[in-house]
Design an enzyme around this catalytic site. Structure first.
Site, mmCIF file in Angstrom:
data_model
loop_
_atom_site.group_PDB
_atom_site.id
_atom_site.type_symbol
_atom_site.label_atom_id
_atom_site.label_comp_id
_atom_site.label_asym_id
_atom_site.label_seq_id
_atom_site.Cartn_x
_atom_site.Cartn_y
_atom_site.Cartn_z
ATOM 1 N N TRP A 130 22.638 -23.338 22.651
ATOM 2 C CA TRP A 130 23.448 -21.974 22.429
ATOM 3 C C TRP A 130 23.547 -21.625 23.909
ATOM 4 C CZ3 TRP A 130 19.947 -17.392 22.665
ATOM 5 C CH2 TRP A 130 20.618 -16.319 22.326
ATOM 6 N N ASP A 211 13.162 -22.671 18.333
ATOM 7 C CA ASP A 211 13.976 -21.655 18.037
ATOM 8 C C ASP A 211 14.373 -21.518 16.663
ATOM 9 O OD1 ASP A 211 15.892 -19.318 18.320
ATOM 10 O OD2 ASP A 211 16.862 -20.269 19.959
ATOM 11 N N ALA A 213 16.224 -18.992 14.223
ATOM 12 C CA ALA A 213 17.298 -17.854 14.095
ATOM 13 C C ALA A 213 17.956 -17.926 12.801
ATOM 14 C CB ALA A 213 18.078 -17.696 15.436
ATOM 15 N N LYS A 246 19.582 -12.568 11.455
ATOM 16 C CA LYS A 246 20.904 -13.287 10.681
ATOM 17 C C LYS A 246 19.990 -12.971 9.305
ATOM 18 C CE LYS A 246 22.648 -14.068 14.610
ATOM 19 N NZ LYS A 246 22.347 -15.165 15.348
HETATM 20 C C1 LMR Z 1 25.777 -16.336 18.300
HETATM 21 O O1 LMR Z 1 25.279 -17.539 18.958
HETATM 22 O O2 LMR Z 1 27.142 -16.279 18.321
HETATM 23 C C2 LMR Z 1 24.755 -15.370 17.886
HETATM 24 O O3 LMR Z 1 23.528 -15.941 18.079
HETATM 25 C C3 LMR Z 1 25.085 -14.192 18.738
HETATM 26 C C4 LMR Z 1 24.540 -13.980 20.260
HETATM 27 O O4 LMR Z 1 23.662 -13.270 20.612
HETATM 28 O O5 LMR Z 1 25.019 -15.024 20.770
#
Ligand code: LMR
Length: 399
Positions: A130, A211, A213, A246
């Site tokens: 991420w 993590d 999410a 989410k």
């Molecule tokens: C994403 O990866 O698009 C989401 O988790 C929003 C973010 O905060 O990046």
């Protein structure tokens, strides 16, 4: 004072979403930021969440401070959802949870705890990961190194390479894992692969930082918790960053928790005081509203069942779109086999197209995906899917 400051570059996800909002193209399509959308392009509030919120507001008699560690019903409810009752009982006081401002807050508090515990700990992160993992964890003072994860040639996890990279980690290092619905690739470890990774962590005395999410967005609430539960049942130490953005649709309420598991009650108690101290130094305590909603919802069997049913339909909706995209792309061309799209999990997958095509999609057609080729599956709809297939196919065929 501020005259020497140069503007910072835009965040790769939030910045792209902003560029989308400002694009005047009436045909534009947003596949950038990870926010769920229904068929009509709206991000609805879960009905059960709305009901819990109403009950919370009706019953609330004060806006005085809530406990610094978080609402007790929220903490026990989210812990049970993630770990299950048995594990909570077996690890007992070796587990502590503190509410945080969303998943980012949880990652940051986890990072601050790691810095307090072992300043020179290296954190191994998947390649790719991420976009905010690096800035968020490095700015807390941690050193990050990448482990091989996803092979962009095969569009699959390269598990042998993952194990080989992690074999270079040394005792005391930390391994950041995505609990489910890997962001950005949607390529998740199988249960057998989780078992192997946990074997390696155990043998090399590495600490996982997991993590979570997207619990419930992959295969189901329990299925998505497999890796976390195995880690907590088998390893002495585990850190977990949990987000309700989410799966409860509480994006703007900033609701999450950092969970720490150690090998003794005394260590966990000490670790929790470090988290609370870091929170106090940064923002004092997490916002209450989202915690209050989740705590109330999970404590009410009826509301919890309704929310689970809604979550199932959100997941089914995304799965339908994912399969449709893969099938239609496969029927429209034979340059790339898009089966990996239907095999992915959760909200994201890569499209695996060349970078220049990502830019062409954005600039020529107003179709926004991340530079990495990540798309938000929930941004697809029955209306825009044929357009996306047509544009991608046209670019691949050079027409
Ligand atoms: C994403 O990866 O698009 C989401 O988790 C929003 C973010 O905060 O990046």
């Amino acid at each position: 004072m501020f005259e020497h400051l140069k503007p910072m570059p835009a965040d790769p996800i939030l910045g792209l979403n902003m560029a989308f909002q400002q694009d005047s193209n009436p045909e534009k399509i947003n596949l950038s930021i990870g926010v769920y959308q229904d068929d009509t392009g709206q991000t609805p509030i879960f009905k059960a969440v709305k009901q819990a919120e109403q009950q919370l507001i009706d019953a609330q008699k004060t806006k005085s401070y809530a406990p610094q560690a978080g609402d007790p019903a929220f903490l026990s409810g989210t812990l049970e959802l993630l770990l299950g009752k048995e594990l909570m009982q077996s690890r007992g006081a070796q587990i502590a949870a503190v509410a945080t401002p969303g998943g980012c807050g949880a990652l940051r508090m986890g990072a601050e705890l790691l810095v307090s515990a072992k300043r020179d700990a290296r954190v191994w992160v998947s390649s790719p990961t991420w976009a905010n993992h690096f800035p968020l964890l490095e700015s807390a003072g941690l050193m990050l190194v990448s482990y091989d994860y996803y092979n962009t040639e095969t569009n699959r996890i390269d598990f042998d390479d993952m194990l080989k990279s992690l074999d270079q980690a040394v005792e005391g290092d930390v391994v950041l894992l995505h609990g489910c619905c890997h962001n950005p690739t949607g390529a998740d470890l199988t249960q057998a692969q989780w078992d192997d990774v946990i074997d390696l962590l155990e043998a090399k005395r590495l600490t996982p930082f997991i993590d979570v999410a997207y619990q419930g967005f992959g295969s189901g609430l329990d299925e998505d918790a497999y890796g976390v539960r195995q880690a907590v049942s088998r390893l002495p130490e585990v850190l977990i960053a949990d987000s309700c953005s989410k799966n409860f649709g509480l994006y703007r309420e900033r609701t999450g928790a950092i969970i720490v598991v150690t090998e003794s009650e005394a260590q966990t108690t000490a670790a929790k005081t470090h988290i609370l101290t870091a929170a106090r130094r940064n923002y004092s305590m997490a916002p209450y509203h989202g915690e209050g909603i989740v705590g109330l919802l999970l404590a009410d069997a009826g509301l919890a069942a309704d929310w689970k049913a809604e979550l199932n339909s959100v997941r089914n909706h995304m799965n339908g779109l994912r399969n449709k995209l893969a099938n239609e792309l496969n029927s429209a061309q034979s340059i790339i086999n898009f089966d990996f799209v239907s095999d992915s999990n959760g909200m994201f997958c890569f499209l695996g197209i060349p970078k220049d095509m990502v830019l062409a999609l954005r600039q020529k057609y107003g179709i926004y995906l991340l530079d990495s080729t990540r798309i938000n599956i929930a941004g697809l709809s029955d209306d825009n899917l044929p357009v996306i297939v047509d544009r991608v196919t046209g670019l691949l065929k050079g027409t």
